[in-house]
Enzyme design. Sequence first.
Site, PDB file in Angstrom:
ATOM      1  N   ARG A 115      30.462 -52.698  -4.558  1.00 31.31           N
ATOM      2  CA  ARG A 115      31.210 -52.067  -3.457  1.00 31.31           C
ATOM      3  C   ARG A 115      31.352 -50.555  -3.609  1.00 31.31           C
ATOM      4  NH1 ARG A 115      34.233 -56.812  -4.180  1.00 31.31           N
ATOM      5  NH2 ARG A 115      33.628 -58.334  -2.616  1.00 31.31           N
ATOM      6  N   LYS A 137      24.756 -39.309   4.240  1.00 36.19           N
ATOM      7  CA  LYS A 137      24.081 -40.373   5.003  1.00 36.19           C
ATOM      8  C   LYS A 137      23.081 -41.036   4.069  1.00 36.19           C
ATOM      9  CE  LYS A 137      24.228 -38.812   9.805  1.00 36.19           C
ATOM     10  NZ  LYS A 137      23.424 -38.343  10.954  1.00 36.19           N
ATOM     11  N   GLU A 179      13.281 -27.855   9.062  1.00 38.31           N
ATOM     12  CA  GLU A 179      14.722 -28.143   9.035  1.00 38.31           C
ATOM     13  C   GLU A 179      15.514 -26.865   8.736  1.00 38.31           C
ATOM     14  OE1 GLU A 179      15.861 -30.969  10.032  1.00 38.31           O
ATOM     15  OE2 GLU A 179      14.448 -32.567   9.541  1.00 38.31           O
ATOM     16  N   LYS A 221      24.912 -26.778   6.665  1.00 40.47           N
ATOM     17  CA  LYS A 221      25.082 -28.234   6.704  1.00 40.47           C
ATOM     18  C   LYS A 221      26.464 -28.619   6.182  1.00 40.47           C
ATOM     19  CE  LYS A 221      23.387 -32.738   6.421  1.00 40.47           C
ATOM     20  NZ  LYS A 221      22.285 -33.650   6.407  1.00 40.47           N
ATOM     21  N   GLU A 231      29.941 -37.971  12.325  1.00 35.52           N
ATOM     22  CA  GLU A 231      29.159 -37.682  13.535  1.00 35.52           C
ATOM     23  C   GLU A 231      29.851 -38.135  14.827  1.00 35.52           C
ATOM     24  OE1 GLU A 231      24.891 -37.855  12.921  1.00 35.52           O
ATOM     25  OE2 GLU A 231      24.617 -38.317  15.025  1.00 35.52           O
ATOM     26  N   ARG A 235      28.288 -32.937  14.447  1.00 37.93           N
ATOM     27  CA  ARG A 235      27.195 -33.276  13.519  1.00 37.93           C
ATOM     28  C   ARG A 235      25.918 -33.659  14.267  1.00 37.93           C
ATOM     29  NH1 ARG A 235      27.472 -36.410   7.657  1.00 37.93           N
ATOM     30  NH2 ARG A 235      25.226 -36.276   7.272  1.00 37.93           N
ATOM     31  N   ASN A 239      20.625 -32.915  14.947  1.00 34.83           N
ATOM     32  CA  ASN A 239      19.476 -33.672  15.450  1.00 34.83           C
ATOM     33  C   ASN A 239      18.629 -32.891  16.435  1.00 34.83           C
ATOM     34  OD1 ASN A 239      19.647 -36.241  14.134  1.00 34.83           O
ATOM     35  ND2 ASN A 239      21.571 -36.506  15.214  1.00 34.83           N
ATOM     36  N   HIS A 242      15.063 -33.895  17.133  1.00 35.05           N
ATOM     37  CA  HIS A 242      14.817 -35.201  16.510  1.00 35.05           C
ATOM     38  C   HIS A 242      14.535 -36.312  17.521  1.00 35.05           C
ATOM     39  CE1 HIS A 242      16.073 -33.060  12.972  1.00 35.05           C
ATOM     40  NE2 HIS A 242      15.982 -34.127  12.207  1.00 35.05           N
ATOM     41  N   HIS A 246      11.328 -38.130  16.805  1.00 33.93           N
ATOM     42  CA  HIS A 246      11.258 -39.548  16.427  1.00 33.93           C
ATOM     43  C   HIS A 246      10.283 -40.301  17.324  1.00 33.93           C
ATOM     44  CE1 HIS A 246      15.334 -39.749  14.133  1.00 33.93           C
ATOM     45  NE2 HIS A 246      14.314 -39.535  13.324  1.00 33.93           N
ATOM     46  N   HIS A 259       7.817 -36.000   9.076  1.00 33.53           N
ATOM     47  CA  HIS A 259       9.060 -35.882   9.851  1.00 33.53           C
ATOM     48  C   HIS A 259       9.300 -34.420  10.296  1.00 33.53           C
ATOM     49  CE1 HIS A 259      13.198 -36.585  11.039  1.00 33.53           C
ATOM     50  NE2 HIS A 259      13.602 -35.634  10.208  1.00 33.53           N
TER      51      HIS A 259
HETATM   52  P1  NAD Z   1       9.623 -37.969   0.529  1.00 29.43           P
HETATM   53  O1  NAD Z   1      10.853 -38.353  -0.186  1.00 29.43           O
HETATM   54  O2  NAD Z   1       8.687 -39.046   0.933  1.00 29.43           O
HETATM   55  O3  NAD Z   1       8.849 -36.864  -0.320  1.00 29.43           O
HETATM   56  C1  NAD Z   1       7.613 -36.371   0.149  1.00 29.43           C
HETATM   57  C2  NAD Z   1       6.507 -36.498  -0.903  1.00 29.43           C
HETATM   58  O4  NAD Z   1       6.679 -35.461  -1.878  1.00 29.43           O
HETATM   59  C3  NAD Z   1       6.521 -37.802  -1.670  1.00 29.43           C
HETATM   60  O5  NAD Z   1       5.211 -38.201  -1.919  1.00 29.43           O
HETATM   61  C4  NAD Z   1       7.221 -37.417  -2.975  1.00 29.43           C
HETATM   62  O6  NAD Z   1       6.907 -38.280  -4.049  1.00 29.43           O
HETATM   63  C5  NAD Z   1       6.675 -36.031  -3.196  1.00 29.43           C
HETATM   64  N1  NAD Z   1       7.487 -35.127  -4.004  1.00 29.43           N
HETATM   65  C6  NAD Z   1       8.827 -35.034  -4.030  1.00 29.43           C
HETATM   66  N2  NAD Z   1       9.205 -33.995  -4.780  1.00 29.43           N
HETATM   67  C7  NAD Z   1       8.080 -33.433  -5.257  1.00 29.43           C
HETATM   68  C8  NAD Z   1       7.831 -32.312  -6.087  1.00 29.43           C
HETATM   69  N3  NAD Z   1       8.811 -31.512  -6.521  1.00 29.43           N
HETATM   70  N4  NAD Z   1       6.542 -32.018  -6.410  1.00 29.43           N
HETATM   71  C9  NAD Z   1       5.532 -32.794  -5.908  1.00 29.43           C
HETATM   72  N5  NAD Z   1       5.697 -33.845  -5.104  1.00 29.43           N
HETATM   73  C10 NAD Z   1       6.975 -34.161  -4.778  1.00 29.43           C
HETATM   74  O7  NAD Z   1       9.976 -37.167   1.882  1.00 29.43           O
HETATM   75  P2  NAD Z   1      11.131 -36.130   2.270  1.00 29.43           P
HETATM   76  O8  NAD Z   1      10.551 -35.294   3.332  1.00 29.43           O
HETATM   77  O9  NAD Z   1      11.744 -35.502   1.081  1.00 29.43           O
HETATM   78  O10 NAD Z   1      12.252 -37.073   2.897  1.00 29.43           O
HETATM   79  C11 NAD Z   1      12.019 -37.836   4.051  1.00 29.43           C
HETATM   80  C12 NAD Z   1      13.080 -38.903   4.128  1.00 29.43           C
HETATM   81  O11 NAD Z   1      14.369 -38.277   4.236  1.00 29.43           O
HETATM   82  C13 NAD Z   1      12.951 -39.814   5.330  1.00 29.43           C
HETATM   83  O12 NAD Z   1      13.088 -41.150   4.922  1.00 29.43           O
HETATM   84  C14 NAD Z   1      14.123 -39.420   6.229  1.00 29.43           C
HETATM   85  O13 NAD Z   1      14.616 -40.495   6.995  1.00 29.43           O
HETATM   86  C15 NAD Z   1      15.131 -38.959   5.213  1.00 29.43           C
HETATM   87  N6  NAD Z   1      16.134 -38.015   5.723  1.00 29.43           N
HETATM   88  C16 NAD Z   1      17.446 -38.306   5.488  1.00 29.43           C
HETATM   89  C17 NAD Z   1      18.431 -37.444   5.919  1.00 29.43           C
HETATM   90  C18 NAD Z   1      19.858 -37.726   5.598  1.00 29.43           C
HETATM   91  O14 NAD Z   1      20.749 -37.034   6.112  1.00 29.43           O
HETATM   92  N7  NAD Z   1      20.128 -38.698   4.753  1.00 29.43           N
HETATM   93  C19 NAD Z   1      18.098 -36.256   6.599  1.00 29.43           C
HETATM   94  C20 NAD Z   1      16.737 -35.981   6.815  1.00 29.43           C
HETATM   95  C21 NAD Z   1      15.763 -36.883   6.374  1.00 29.43           C
HETATM   96  N1  GLY Z   2      20.154 -35.099   9.066  1.00 29.93           N
HETATM   97  C1  GLY Z   2      21.195 -35.326   9.999  1.00 29.93           C
HETATM   98  C2  GLY Z   2      22.546 -35.455   9.385  1.00 29.93           C
HETATM   99  O1  GLY Z   2      22.718 -35.388   8.208  1.00 29.93           O
HETATM  100  O2  GLY Z   2      23.476 -35.667  10.095  1.00 29.93           O
END
Ligand code: NAD
Ligand code: GLY
Length: 354
Positions: A115, A137, A179, A221, A231, A235, A239, A242, A246, A259
């Site tokens: 939990r 998130k 971003e 942020k 949100e 917040r 987006n 987005h 999306h 993305h």
């Molecule tokens: P990712 O985590 O897939 O990383 C991209 C690639 O880079 C992967 O292959 C990873 O292994 C590689 N990598 C990571 N760090 C590295 C480094 N220092 N050197 C070499 N390679 C490296 O993608 P991302 O763009 O970081 O994240 C995308 C995800 O984030 C999506 O699932 C999206 O939904 C999520 N997201 C979440 C929020 C949130 O608020 N929680 C906001 C935006 C996006």
């Molecule tokens: N990436 C959108 C949020 O964190 O709200």
Amino acid sequence: MRTQWVELGERSYPIYIGDGVLEQGLLDRHLVADRALLVSNETVAPLYAERLAAPGCEVQSVILADGERHKTLQTCEQVYDALIDGRLDRSATVIALGGGVVGDLAGFCAATYQRGVGYIQVPTTLLAQVDSSVGGKTGVNHPRGKNMIGAFHQPRAVVADTGVLATLPEREYSAGLAEVVKYGLIRDRAFFDWLEGHVEALRRRDPEALAHAVAESCRNKAEVVAADEREAGERALLNLGHTFGHAIETYTDYSSWLHGEAVAVGMVMAARMSVRLGWLPREGLDRTTALLEAFGLPTRPPAIPEARFRELMSVDKKNRGGQLRLVLLRDIGDAVVTSEFAAEALTATLLEAV
Ligand code: NAD
Ligand code: GLY
């Protein structure tokens, strides 16, 4: 090192930003017991896991397969197994080392194991450092929708070492810059101006410019999250681009567009629509397009039939009562979330994608 706080009362936490912060023993300050589980992936762990100094703490690890397609409940099982097998109790800490995929998944496991246990984000992509590691998130994908299963769960700290971005592939780095531009567009005109003046420095990953861009993004942020953690209002501005983005990601099966690339195009579409509505001066659109292109990002959508684009946009967490809500621009640095816009402006914008 720069430190930005996310102010959430007793759940407030610091974001440490700078070149080399991974090796400054910062984790120790936030590990409340002598046990932790490191969650990383097969790409990032060999590069950076050894740099995580946590003397006095027994750190076990679980290394996941790389890729968005592994951001599932099934993969969470591996993390839960490691937590249970390692006899980690409620005082244990999960450490997420990786991009947004690892961070979202490890954060969700921390939110749900017994939990809720504490976790620390160690983001290693630009996108994760400026966006996904901050704000709490967490979640995983469901076969029928991205990020459909999740929880709000704030980390105890974020350690954003800009030095690790040196190994990030160029496309991933550019996707993160989308971003960064977003913060300038939605609420920080001075930051947008600064970005325009530092394109070259950022493209060559100059440490000083990079630290400033990450710190300013995190400040923006953190302010938004502090004002509207769940949100209910502001917040949603995060987006921008987005809803269009999306739709592009879904239409292309999450296979050819990153993305951040889809968000870049989405922001230009939102800006075009805002110009059509007479809200955004034409110059705002031109500057947005030019900055994104200078960062190596796409600015034109792929060919998607208008009706299909509309259908894909209708599946969005921002929509209320079946009504499409969009983030649109009144100026650079001034955005609004609204469902009140002339329908023709959206139609004309979508028709440009055909
Ligand atoms: P990712 O985590 O897939 O990383 C991209 C690639 O880079 C992967 O292959 C990873 O292994 C590689 N990598 C990571 N760090 C590295 C480094 N220092 N050197 C070499 N390679 C490296 O993608 P991302 O763009 O970081 O994240 C995308 C995800 O984030 C999506 O699932 C999206 O939904 C999520 N997201 C979440 C929020 C949130 O608020 N929680 C906001 C935006 C996006
Ligand atoms: N990436 C959108 C949020 O964190 O709200």
